[in-house]
Design an enzyme around this catalytic site. Structure first.
Site: not given
Length: 586
Positions: A439-440
């Site tokens: 998610e980053g």
């Protein structure tokens, strides 16, 4: 492996005493949610996490997920536990009542999610991503897609995924090449491969709904040319059943460092039929609805790991007999004293405890803002959304960094036994590591915070976040603590305001330092505020425990901020002056 026990007493203190949920719910018109109901939900959630999910964790890690003849199977007991979860309505907690959801406040659901993260991170992942998919469909899909898919996803009869990453396109989604070709009936044929797709396939449900980023033939280049498509594994029938299989297959499942029981899939879309979600070429904005929710949820995974590691380390420290305590014999009838009497072991345990309880309070304060964004007035919603946007990279980045650090401390408390699989502590280290990446990555979170959130909307996100934390300070009654908290928050705000004047390269060079500096400062305010609230508690253990843990945080952990602050205004010259050739030894 130590038994997980949900920290209900601490959750209740934060929710009822520190956040004053009763008043919070009254302001939002949610009078049906009183303290008794919240406590009952917490108790039932704890029972499920402790008795059903936690016992599956170690065996799930040993067995892992498997791909057999194109179908993914999960470890023994995982699918059965999910069916029980769905049958008891847990999956529907945050779903819209318009589609058979329960519309529970986030402040009720988030503590239950923390319990599941601590009990079994691999198991929790499927439900977590499903909740994020539901959010994206609810906010962006047309009514036909909502009618067809939402009730099934909210109930848990089906699950959802998000399919972003490609082998050549990770952080930089402008490089993605999956194609979407329009059909005459308004659908699209999706062709391409996606990697790192959590729960891309499994044996829990009859159908899986993929949200896929792809490009239309006439799409502009870059991220402005990305669209989002709902692509089911099986096509739904009019009666709610499933019909023909779509052209979606599993290419492989990844062999991973951790979360081995969660199937991380390579998904192949070979002209699979998909349906546009939102407007054409606006898919990234739609996907960020899902991704930002997932980023908060991944932060919660970090918290879950911290709590699980702390509990394991605490149990072991109380039982492990080694040497005599430096302050004198503690157990006269034994050959040695428990290691919990060793100051250095206490340093590690208190570090875990202070970070766990501080991050829990931050997460529930965030959840309170989520409640306001959903149920509040327009003005309050806008401010809550602003705060949520600012805090998201801090929650995701800092809490998962702490998950890794605190799980390593848990292994250290165990000594050599922590390195052995049967104790379960090394699994927490392995499981925690992915949270800093998906998610980053946390470097991307830090860059998002400093280069976008800090100056966005002329600094209103920063100002609204300052106002929220200042409001907690204004509620304090201990003058000394109030002064400390005010000075700390003022220092942070001044540093953040000054940072906005730097150039892009210098900001990027100090991004990680700013994320951690911000987190330690804001947790310091939270700890002072919680200790102030605890002074009025009738629970003697809470009263003294919060005071002493707050003092430990201020003395031992808060000074970390100064090291990070030192780098805030030093520029990035030292990072950029080294030539590529100078990284080599030749």
């Amino acid at each position: 492996m130590p038994q997980y026990i949900a920290p209900i007493k601490d959750m209740q203190f934060v929710l009822h005493d520190w956040l004053n949920l009763s008043e919070h719910y009254q302001k939002l018109g949610l009078e049906d949610f009183d303290q008794e109901l919240v406590n009952e939900i917490l108790q039932q959630g704890a029972k499920f996490a402790e008795e059903v999910i936690a016992p599956l964790n170690r065996e799930g890690d040993e067995q892992g997920a498997k791909l057999i003849d194109g179908n993914v199977t999960t470890p023994d007991g995982f699918a059965e536990a999910y069916k029980e979860y769905v049958a008891n309505g847990w999956n529907a907690m945050l779903g819209s009542a318009d589609y058979e959801g329960q519309d529970l406040p986030n402040t009720v659901a988030v503590p239950v999610h923390e319990m599941l993260d601590s009990a079994n991170l691999s198991w929790r992942l499927t439900g977590m991503l499903n909740e994020s998919a539901i959010l994206a469909i609810t906010k962006h899909a047309n009514d036909d897609l909502k009618r067809t898919y939402l009730a099934k996803l909210i109930s848990g009869e089906w699950t959802g995924t998000m399919c972003l990453t490609e082998p050549h396109a990770g952080t930089d989604l402008s490089l993605l090449s999956t194609k979407a070709i329009p059909n005459e009936d308004g659908s699209f044929n999706i062709t391409g491969s996606k990697i790192f797709i959590s729960s891309g396939d499994h044996d829990w449900t009859d159908n899986i709904i993929h949200l896929v980023l792809a490009r239309l033939p006439d799409a502009p280049p870059g991220v402005k040319g990305i669209s989002l498509f709902l692509t089911p594994k099986f096509f739904p029938l009019d009666d709610g059943g499933i019909g023909q299989r779509n052209s979606v297959t599993v290419g492989s499942i990844e062999k991973k460092m951790g979360i081995k029981a969660s199937p991380t899939c390579v998904m192949n879309f070979d002209g699979a039929q998909g349906f546009l979600v939102g407007e054409a070429n606006n898919g990234l904005a739609c996907m960020f609805t899902m991704m930002n929710d997932a980023r908060f949820q991944v932060g919660m995974q970090g918290l879950g790991i911290i709590e699980a590691s702390y509990q394991g380390a605490l149990t072991y420290a109380r039982e492990r007999l080694q040497s005599r305590a430096p302050q004198g014999v503690q157990e006269q009838n034994k050959k040695a004293d428990p290691i919990i009497h060793q100051p250095d072991v206490r340093r590690m345990l208190l570090t875990q405890k202070a970070i766990a309880e501080g991050c829990r309070a931050l997460a529930l304060l965030y959840a309170q803002q989520m409640d306001i964004e959903r149920f509040g007035t327009d003005e309050d919603k806008h401010k809550a959304k602003s705060v949520i946007s600012f805090l998201t990279p801090i929650v995701k980045g800092f809490m998962t960094d702490m998950g890794s650090e605190m799980s390593n401390l848990g292994v250290q408390v165990f000594g050599g036994h922590g390195f052995i699989r049967e104790w379960g502590m090394e699994q927490l280290v392995r499981d925690a590591r992915i949270t800093q990446l998906y998610e980053g990555t946390n470097g991307i979170q830090a860059l998002d915070l400093i280069s976008r959130k800090l100056a966005r909307d002329k600094g209103t996100m920063l100002e609204d976040t300052f106002a929220l934390f200042n409001s907690k300070i204004q509620q304090m009654t201990n003058a000394d603590k109030q002064t400390q908290a005010t000075e700390l928050l003022t220092e942070w705000f001044a540093a953040a305001t000054e940072l906005k004047q730097q150039n892009a390269v210098d900001l990027a060079g100090t991004a990680y330092d700013f994320m951690h500096y911000s987190a330690y400062c804001l947790l310091g305010v939270i700890w002072l505020s919680m200790a102030d609230t605890a002074e009025r508690s009738d629970n003697a253990s809470i009263k003294s425990g919060k005071a002493n843990t707050c003092a430990f945080y201020l003395k031992r952990l808060l000074p970390r901020k100064d090291g990070f602050k030192t780098n805030l205004f030093n520029g990035a010259d030292d990072l950029m002056v080294v030539s590529d050739a100078e990284f080599d030894y030749q």
